[in-house]
Design a protein around this motif. Structure first.
Motif: not given
Length: 328
Positions: A15-18, A23-25, A30-31, A62-63
């Protein structure tokens, strides 16, 4: 059956990489179905494994990057999964560090098993089994998991180490050039019966510059006292075994030794695993043969020669006896 869970540090790394990639936290939370505090939660927190697997799907989408798991693994930092990293890094050698990964895997996840399988004079293969999970999330999580083993080792060994072979259950991607770079080997097989990572015994003897026997003993005691109990394997492994036996019957190689080799295990390891599941080689082979026969006779009986071939018997008499037994 209890639900499989993961230490929050596991999805947190991805998550931190994304987030760092833009990408929006809140959207990620949510997703993926994980709470927003997953980005900052400490090692004491655990999340459902289903949410962790969903996180990988969300990140890849997302990426727009099918190599997301490899890229994130390339940025591995020692300590990012807490206690589990330190159990590994305080061992005297790379091989001893890997030996800690199985018994104390609950420190980071209860959704995986990491166990030694086939051993030859020159190599040792470890099998990686996911208890619950499928789809793209499973594929990406497995890619990252095996890559993390390699990257963790490279951070603490006194000489470079790379696996001699990797196998994945998942289908081959259009390109796995990035994966080859991450693992440091071109010997990557897809569509295999089990996910594995193999190292040369000579590499397993490589010392770790972070070795600390006193701290290692303290960490093992702590991990034993605090790690949660993993869920039962359910039928996952036996389903895999049945599929392997069925494939072996198709090419007339359904012996215990050859099926064990297909599963990248020794005969002894296979028999031990069968005993753990309260069954035997003969019972599993018979069950597969019976199910093959029943599926093939739904629309009518088979000729005796066809029965013999389908069931992998050497003669019609043996096949006929088995059919009689199933029908009584």
């Amino acid at each position: 059956m209890s639900e499989a869970t993961d230490n929050v540090l596991l999805p947190q790394s991805a998550l931190r990489h994304a987030v760092g990639a833009g990408l929006e936290p809140g959207l990620l939370a949510r997703e993926s179905g994980l709470p927003r505090w997953s980005l900052s939660g400490t090692e004491e927190y655990r999340v459902p494994s289903s949410g962790y697997l969903r996180t990988w799907e969300v990140i890849e989408h997302g990426l727009g990057d099918p190599d997301a798991a490899s890229r994130i693994a390339d940025q591995y930092v020692l300590g990012q999964v807490g206690l589990y990293d330190y159990l590994f890094s305080t061992a005297p050698t790379f091989g001893e560090g890997l030996a800690q990964c199985g018994p104390y895997l609950g420190a980071i996840t209860t959704n995986f098993f990491f166990e030694p399988g086939l051993e030859t004079e020159e190599e040792v293969t470890w099998e990686v089994t996911m208890i619950n999970g499928d789809g793209r999330g499973r594929e990406l999580a497995m890619q990252w998991g095996l890559a993390a083993i390699v990257q963790r080792g490279r951070l603490v060994t006194t000489a470079p180490v790379s696996p001699s072979r990797i196998t994945f259950c998942q289908s081959a991607p259009r390109s796995h050039a990035r994966m080859t770079e991450t693992f440091g080997t071109q010997a990557i097989e897809f569509g295999a019966p089990v996910d594995t990572i193999t190292f040369r015994k000579a590499d397993l003897e490589t010392p770790l510059h972070t070795a600390d026997p006193r701290l290692a003993a303290i960490l093992r005691d702590y991990a034993t006292a605090t790690q949660p109990v993993a869920p039962q394997r359910a039928s996952l492994w036996t389903d895999h075994l049945a599929a392997t036996i069925s494939a072996a019957l198709d090419d007339n190689s359904a012996t215990v030794d050859r099926v064990a080799a297909r599963m990248f295990m020794s005969r002894r390891s296979l028999q031990r695993r069968l005993a753990e599941h309260g069954t035997t080689w003969r019972a599993e082979l018979d069950q597969v043969r019976r199910e093959r026969y029943q599926r093939s006779t739904v629309n009518g009986p088979l000729a005796r020669q066809d029965q013999t071939v389908l069931l992998g018997y050497k003669d019609q008499r043996s096949a006929r006896r088995a059919v009689r037994r199933w029908n009584t």
